[in-house]
Design a protein around this motif. Sequence first.
Motif, PDB file in Angstrom:
ATOM      1  N   UNK A 193       0.550  -1.333  -0.081  1.00  0.00           N
ATOM      2  CA  UNK A 193       0.067  -0.256   0.248  1.00  0.00           C
ATOM      3  C   UNK A 193       1.195   1.454   0.160  1.00  0.00           C
ATOM      4  N   UNK A 194       0.971   2.018  -1.454  1.00  0.00           N
ATOM      5  CA  UNK A 194       1.241   3.418  -1.176  1.00  0.00           C
ATOM      6  C   UNK A 194       0.124   4.588  -1.492  1.00  0.00           C
ATOM      7  N   UNK A 195      -0.316   4.869  -1.476  1.00  0.00           N
ATOM      8  CA  UNK A 195      -1.414   5.940  -1.527  1.00  0.00           C
ATOM      9  C   UNK A 195      -0.937   7.215  -2.700  1.00  0.00           C
ATOM     10  N   UNK A 196       0.404   7.731  -2.874  1.00  0.00           N
ATOM     11  CA  UNK A 196       0.795   8.564  -4.358  1.00  0.00           C
ATOM     12  C   UNK A 196       0.973   7.595  -4.842  1.00  0.00           C
ATOM     13  N   UNK A 197       2.184   6.989  -5.054  1.00  0.00           N
ATOM     14  CA  UNK A 197       1.764   5.535  -6.206  1.00  0.00           C
ATOM     15  C   UNK A 197       1.258   5.033  -5.946  1.00  0.00           C
ATOM     16  N   UNK A 198      -0.462   4.733  -5.942  1.00  0.00           N
ATOM     17  CA  UNK A 198      -1.487   4.146  -6.717  1.00  0.00           C
ATOM     18  C   UNK A 198      -1.958   5.314  -7.481  1.00  0.00           C
ATOM     19  N   UNK A 199      -1.615   6.549  -6.975  1.00  0.00           N
ATOM     20  CA  UNK A 199      -2.772   7.664  -8.285  1.00  0.00           C
ATOM     21  C   UNK A 199      -1.750   8.087  -9.329  1.00  0.00           C
ATOM     22  N   UNK A 200      -0.481   7.986  -8.772  1.00  0.00           N
ATOM     23  CA  UNK A 200       0.482   8.071 -10.060  1.00  0.00           C
ATOM     24  C   UNK A 200       0.433   7.473 -11.174  1.00  0.00           C
ATOM     25  N   UNK A 201       0.312   5.769 -10.477  1.00  0.00           N
ATOM     26  CA  UNK A 201       0.154   5.034 -11.742  1.00  0.00           C
ATOM     27  C   UNK A 201      -1.269   4.146 -11.917  1.00  0.00           C
ATOM     28  N   UNK A 202      -2.150   4.399 -11.294  1.00  0.00           N
ATOM     29  CA  UNK A 202      -3.803   4.293 -12.143  1.00  0.00           C
ATOM     30  C   UNK A 202      -3.847   5.741 -12.633  1.00  0.00           C
ATOM     31  N   UNK A 203      -3.354   7.312 -12.934  1.00  0.00           N
ATOM     32  CA  UNK A 203      -3.941   7.724 -13.511  1.00  0.00           C
ATOM     33  C   UNK A 203      -2.728   7.751 -15.166  1.00  0.00           C
ATOM     34  N   UNK A 204      -1.722   7.235 -15.041  1.00  0.00           N
ATOM     35  CA  UNK A 204      -1.034   6.687 -16.343  1.00  0.00           C
ATOM     36  C   UNK A 204      -1.939   5.823 -16.176  1.00  0.00           C
ATOM     37  N   UNK A 205      -2.457   4.663 -15.748  1.00  0.00           N
ATOM     38  CA  UNK A 205      -3.313   3.960 -16.875  1.00  0.00           C
ATOM     39  C   UNK A 205      -4.606   4.372 -17.190  1.00  0.00           C
ATOM     40  N   UNK A 206      -5.257   4.748 -16.495  1.00  0.00           N
ATOM     41  CA  UNK A 206      -6.167   6.424 -17.131  1.00  0.00           C
ATOM     42  C   UNK A 206      -5.997   6.822 -18.462  1.00  0.00           C
ATOM     43  N   UNK A 207      -4.183   7.479 -18.801  1.00  0.00           N
ATOM     44  CA  UNK A 207      -4.112   7.909 -20.202  1.00  0.00           C
ATOM     45  C   UNK A 207      -4.025   7.368 -21.033  1.00  0.00           C
ATOM     46  N   UNK A 208      -3.128   5.882 -21.230  1.00  0.00           N
ATOM     47  CA  UNK A 208      -1.981   5.212 -22.034  1.00  0.00           C
ATOM     48  C   UNK A 208      -3.378   4.760 -22.473  1.00  0.00           C
ATOM     49  N   UNK A 209      -4.077   4.162 -23.186  1.00  0.00           N
ATOM     50  CA  UNK A 209      -4.766   3.717 -23.306  1.00  0.00           C
ATOM     51  C   UNK A 209      -5.908   4.653 -24.908  1.00  0.00           C
ATOM     52  N   UNK A 210      -6.168   5.532 -24.388  1.00  0.00           N
ATOM     53  CA  UNK A 210      -7.006   6.832 -25.071  1.00  0.00           C
ATOM     54  C   UNK A 210      -6.108   7.132 -25.991  1.00  0.00           C
ATOM     55  N   UNK A 211      -4.546   7.446 -25.018  1.00  0.00           N
ATOM     56  CA  UNK A 211      -3.803   8.456 -25.654  1.00  0.00           C
ATOM     57  C   UNK A 211      -3.202   7.317 -27.394  1.00  0.00           C
ATOM     58  N   UNK A 212      -2.980   5.592 -26.773  1.00  0.00           N
ATOM     59  CA  UNK A 212      -2.022   5.081 -27.824  1.00  0.00           C
ATOM     60  C   UNK A 212      -3.352   5.548 -28.833  1.00  0.00           C
ATOM     61  N   UNK A 213      -4.215   5.088 -29.018  1.00  0.00           N
ATOM     62  CA  UNK A 213      -5.404   5.330 -29.743  1.00  0.00           C
ATOM     63  C   UNK A 213      -5.607   6.393 -30.539  1.00  0.00           C
ATOM     64  N   UNK A 214      -6.036   7.840 -30.068  1.00  0.00           N
ATOM     65  CA  UNK A 214      -5.258   8.934 -30.323  1.00  0.00           C
ATOM     66  C   UNK A 214      -4.663   8.745 -31.288  1.00  0.00           C
ATOM     67  N   UNK A 215      -3.313   8.209 -30.785  1.00  0.00           N
ATOM     68  CA  UNK A 215      -2.050   8.850 -31.667  1.00  0.00           C
ATOM     69  C   UNK A 215      -2.781   7.565 -33.421  1.00  0.00           C
ATOM     70  N   UNK A 216      -2.913   6.689 -32.998  1.00  0.00           N
ATOM     71  CA  UNK A 216      -3.513   5.416 -34.406  1.00  0.00           C
ATOM     72  C   UNK A 216      -4.100   6.025 -34.911  1.00  0.00           C
ATOM     73  N   UNK A 217      -5.718   6.484 -34.525  1.00  0.00           N
ATOM     74  CA  UNK A 217      -6.406   7.268 -34.851  1.00  0.00           C
ATOM     75  C   UNK A 217      -6.101   8.742 -35.740  1.00  0.00           C
ATOM     76  N   UNK A 218      -5.026  10.245 -35.313  1.00  0.00           N
ATOM     77  CA  UNK A 218      -4.395  10.785 -36.031  1.00  0.00           C
ATOM     78  C   UNK A 218      -3.560  10.601 -37.256  1.00  0.00           C
ATOM     79  N   UNK A 219      -3.316   9.521 -37.177  1.00  0.00           N
ATOM     80  CA  UNK A 219      -2.226   8.661 -37.763  1.00  0.00           C
ATOM     81  C   UNK A 219      -2.647   7.807 -39.464  1.00  0.00           C
ATOM     82  N   UNK A 220      -4.380   7.899 -39.226  1.00  0.00           N
ATOM     83  CA  UNK A 220      -4.933   7.083 -40.293  1.00  0.00           C
ATOM     84  C   UNK A 220      -5.705   8.357 -40.995  1.00  0.00           C
ATOM     85  N   UNK A 221      -6.310  10.035 -39.935  1.00  0.00           N
ATOM     86  CA  UNK A 221      -5.699  11.262 -40.339  1.00  0.00           C
ATOM     87  C   UNK A 221      -5.254  11.385 -41.634  1.00  0.00           C
ATOM     88  N   UNK A 222      -3.721  11.302 -41.075  1.00  0.00           N
ATOM     89  CA  UNK A 222      -3.143  11.873 -41.641  1.00  0.00           C
ATOM     90  C   UNK A 222      -2.805  11.238 -43.034  1.00  0.00           C
TER      91      UNK A 222
END
Length: 229
Positions: A193-222
């Motif tokens: 248990x580590x509160x700050x580490x949990x918030x940091x890594x779970x926030x990154x989890x929320x950001x990673x997949x949408x960002x990766x998909x955005x990059x793929x769609x933006x590439x298709x658009x380009x």
Amino acid sequence: MRKKKTKNSSKRARSDSSMSSISSRISSRMSSMSAHEQFRERALTSNKFSDRARGHFRFMLDTTTITPSSWRGVKYPSKFGMYALSSFTYCLLGLALLTVFRELKEYNGFIILDGILLMTQSSITYIADVLYFGHNSIWHAVDRSYATFLTTFITLTKILYMDHIEILIGVITLAFGYYCLGKSRLHRSESGANWDEYLYWHTLWHLTCPLGMFVMVARVAAVEASLFG
């Protein structure tokens, strides 16, 4: 030379003593848990993908909160902090699909349906990870089940039409995303248990997949713009 050996020996002794102390605390906590809680703890802290996968599917429909006992009634995330707002990255991607990218001819899959599904994921994630954090709720089961369905659906409806660059982006996105998820689960286990580490890594989890998909769609658009622009 003898003094150096003595110092090294004392350092090793202190290190062994510290590791022994940590192990004994983990063993003590595990011994006070039910069989159900012990399995969940092993799934949260294991380095093996197979253990984590079994744990994920076994507890997919579990409505109990997966938080260490030391946090309950004490630790709650801000409803408007970075952790909470990261839940809405799926919504931003969904809005982009329904507006900016809606007319893409080369998009693989169902762009309107994908947008709606992604926006729905944000609402479910915010309710489960923020509003009901630390509380038993059916929303935890809904969040895990829906996220598993959405990841599988988007992957299966895209993978047959991806080129090698898109596949590479997808693999990196999923690998890093699930690494972040694993780290966040480790830091909300009883033994890690580590509160700050949990918030940091779970926030990154929320950001990673949408960002990766955005990059793929933006590439298709380009690519589409270069071909038909």
